[in-house]
Structure formats: C-alpha cells, structure tokens
Design an enzyme around this catalytic site. Structure first.
Site, PDB file in Angstrom:
ATOM      1  N   LYS A   1      41.852  37.825  29.069  1.00 16.47           N
ATOM      2  CA  LYS A   1      41.751  36.565  29.806  1.00 16.47           C
ATOM      3  C   LYS A   1      41.182  35.473  28.904  1.00 16.47           C
ATOM      4  O   LYS A   1      41.680  34.338  28.896  1.00 16.47           O
ATOM      5  CB  LYS A   1      40.858  36.745  31.046  1.00 16.47           C
ATOM      6  CG  LYS A   1      41.505  37.578  32.142  1.00 16.47           C
ATOM      7  CD  LYS A   1      40.536  37.945  33.274  1.00 16.47           C
ATOM      8  CE  LYS A   1      41.224  38.878  34.263  1.00 16.47           C
ATOM      9  NZ  LYS A   1      40.360  39.278  35.393  1.00 16.47           N
TER      10      LYS A   1
ATOM     11  N   GLN B   1      34.249  39.659  36.992  1.00 18.17           N
ATOM     12  CA  GLN B   1      35.175  40.786  36.808  1.00 18.17           C
ATOM     13  C   GLN B   1      34.742  41.955  37.679  1.00 18.17           C
ATOM     14  O   GLN B   1      33.582  42.356  37.664  1.00 18.17           O
ATOM     15  CB  GLN B   1      35.215  41.180  35.310  1.00 18.17           C
ATOM     16  CG  GLN B   1      36.250  42.233  34.977  1.00 18.17           C
ATOM     17  CD  GLN B   1      37.691  41.769  35.206  1.00 18.17           C
ATOM     18  OE1 GLN B   1      38.013  40.586  35.065  1.00 18.17           O
ATOM     19  NE2 GLN B   1      38.567  42.691  35.562  1.00 18.17           N
TER      20      GLN B   1
ATOM     21  N   ASP C   1      39.700  33.040  41.220  1.00 17.34           N
ATOM     22  CA  ASP C   1      40.252  34.357  41.567  1.00 17.34           C
ATOM     23  C   ASP C   1      40.759  34.368  43.008  1.00 17.34           C
ATOM     24  O   ASP C   1      41.489  35.272  43.405  1.00 17.34           O
ATOM     25  CB  ASP C   1      39.167  35.431  41.426  1.00 17.34           C
ATOM     26  CG  ASP C   1      39.410  36.368  40.254  1.00 17.34           C
ATOM     27  OD1 ASP C   1      40.565  36.465  39.807  1.00 17.34           O
ATOM     28  OD2 ASP C   1      38.435  36.992  39.805  1.00 17.34           O
TER      29      ASP C   1
HETATM   30  N1  GUN Z   1      39.540  43.595  38.649  1.00 19.30           N
HETATM   31  C1  GUN Z   1      40.814  43.995  38.800  1.00 19.30           C
HETATM   32  N2  GUN Z   1      41.607  42.943  39.047  1.00 19.30           N
HETATM   33  C2  GUN Z   1      40.819  41.848  39.058  1.00 19.30           C
HETATM   34  C3  GUN Z   1      41.064  40.462  39.258  1.00 19.30           C
HETATM   35  O1  GUN Z   1      42.187  40.013  39.493  1.00 19.30           O
HETATM   36  N3  GUN Z   1      39.984  39.660  39.177  1.00 19.30           N
HETATM   37  C4  GUN Z   1      38.745  40.142  38.948  1.00 19.30           C
HETATM   38  N4  GUN Z   1      37.731  39.285  38.914  1.00 19.30           N
HETATM   39  N5  GUN Z   1      38.476  41.410  38.763  1.00 19.30           N
HETATM   40  C5  GUN Z   1      39.522  42.258  38.818  1.00 19.30           C
END
Ligand code: GUN
Length: 284
Positions: free
Chosen positions: A53, A97, A120
């Site tokens: 990311k 995350q 998110d």
């Molecule tokens: N863990 C697995 N997928 C995601 C996501 O799309 N966003 C976040 N913050 N954590 C995750």
C-alpha cells in the site's frame, strides 16, 4: 467455453494513471494527499500488505506515514494516535491494518477514525452510507470488484449474484454494493448448507471465503462470471484463491486469477479513496 481472464494488474494500472493525474492537480494547488497507515504487531501477511500500500502511494504521489506498534501495545496508545491524526490537515486518510491483536476492540478503534478520513470505509457512518446507497468511501476490495466488472462491461442490473463469505470487509459490503446496482443478491457463508445449490444459480459469483478449492466447476453455471477474492498460501508456498481456477476457466465466461486479479484493485481503490478525500477536504 474458455474464460476471459480478467487482468487486475492492467485495469489497476489504468486507474492509477488517472489517480496520479488527480494527485498532480492537487499538488499544483499546494495539497499533497496523505495517508496514515497504522499497524499493530508483526503479522507477516499484514506487513506485506502495508508495504504494498505504501509503495503504491509513492508511485502516484501520495505521501504515506507509517505508525507501527508492538503486539502488546495498549489500545489507548493507538486510539490517541488516531485522535491526533484526525486533527492533522496533511492526513486525508487513516487506515488501521486488520487484524488487530486479540486484546483490541476492533469496533472501538474503527469508530475512532474520523468518518471524513475513513478511506477503508469501515466506520459505521460509511457502512450506513452503503446501506442507503450514498457512500463517501466504499470499502476498497468490493469497490475494486465493481470497477473490474464495469471495466469488462459486465452488466450487473437484474443479474443473479451469489456472494460466498459474509465478512464485514468484503462479503457484506459487496452484497450491498451489488444490490444498489439492482442485482438479485444472495449471501452464503460458512454455515450455509449445500453451498452448490446457491452457487449454481449465479450469473456472477463472488467468492471471499478464504478456503482453497472451495468452488469447483460442477458448482458453477456454464458461462458464469467468477470473481475470486481469496488469497491463500498453500504449504508448498503457492498463492491461490478460493476456486479451482484451472477447472473453472474451461467453463465460465470470465474469471479473475490469484494473484493478479482482485488484489491489485484493493490497493488501487485505497489510493482512489485517499485522493477523493483530499479533493473533498480542499473543496474540489
Ligand atoms: N486486512 C485485510 N484486508 C484489509 C483491508 O482492506 N483494510 C485493512 N485495514 N485491513 C485489512
């Protein structure tokens, strides 16, 4: 029938070019979009996702800031950091995350993020927006799936869609987004009896269950569209989705590969939401 393999890397690259242009316009006005990424503990998969990311941010000109906490961090420390980030003008998106260590109340952490920076799309405000069809930040993975379908010209309206997996991150928001686009949606999950009697009805099958080989060719209608959101690491190190890709590609009309299908789109839509947030904050 041999399926068209949907190339998530290529679709992502196109969308990221548009995003980079929008970032350039913002930067000309003195605004650099900023994303804060919070990670707690050292889950290896999360570390890879976070690195991807942040690298993707740099490639389109978004500034990213990483906040790492040890696995035994006090939840209040993380909440305090989020509260500070909520106030900062140079941060337009805040991402925590997931998963978090077990002593964290995930809902409390997510509700602390300002809804205006919730790129998110996990805050209750944004979840509510999804329910009534007026979302500011659609959750990145289902948003990416919708973009892939749109890019391939696959019609959603009036189609039978079956979503396998009812998570808050993928399955539930996916179902809501497709219902908003006038699909007839069915959600299956781990407790569904006789999964095949549902999947066989799907014009579009979205699978996000986290189980390799869950979906076999006999469970799918000839000519269906299969979107595989699963990411599973086999004992031999191979990365696979939730479907029998080799078997299905001889039967369906479209299928996404793993890796290289939905995965890159998730990161791309995070970039899109972050830029949208910066544009929104700057009034344009
Ligand atoms: N863990 C697995 N997928 C995601 C996501 O799309 N966003 C976040 N913050 N954590 C995750």
């Amino acid at each position: 029938m041999t399926a068209k393999i949907i190339d998530g890397v290529a679709v992502s690259a196109k969308i990221r070019t548009d995003i980079a242009t929008r970032v350039t316009k913002l930067r000309e006005r003195g605004i650099t979009p900023g994303l804060a990424v919070i990670m707690v503990g050292d889950n290896p998969a999360s570390a890879v996702y976070v690195r991807n990311k942040m690298r993707a941010c740099a490639e389109v000109g978004i500034q990213s800031f990483k906040y790492s906490f040890p696995a035994d961090a006090a939840p209040q420390q993380v909440l305090d950091t989020i509260a500070e980030l909520n106030k900062r003008d140079d941060i337009h998106g805040i991402l925590v995350q997931l998963p978090l260590p077990p002593h964290f109340a995930i809902a409390q952490v997510l509700q602390t993020i300002s809804a205006d920076k919730d790129v998110d799309g996990f805050h209750l405000y944004n979840v509510g927006g999804l329910v009534v069809g007026d979302t500011v930040f659609p959750p990145c993975t289902p948003y990416g799936v919708v973009k892939l379908l749109e890019h391939e010209g696959i019609e959603i309206e009036g189609k039978n869609v079956v979503v396998v997996g009812a998570s808050n991150i993928v399955g539930k928001p996916m179902a809501l987004m497709l219902m908003q686009r006038d699909a007839t949606v069915c959600i299956c999950h781990a407790k569904t009896r006789d999964l095949a009697q549902f999947t066989i009805l799907a014009d579009i099958l979205v699978v996000a269950a986290g189980k390799p080989n869950l979906i076999l060719p006999q469970m799918v209608r000839t000519g269906a569209v299969v979107i595989d959101v699963g990411i599973n690491r086999l004992p031999n190190g191979r990365l696979v989705g939730d479907t029998d890709f080799e078997g299905l590609k001889e039967k369906v009309s479209y299928i996404t590969p793993v890796p290289g299908g939905v995965g890159p789109m998730t990161v791309t839509m995070l970039l899109a939401n972050t830029v949208a947030s910066a544009e929104r904050a700057s009034g344009g």
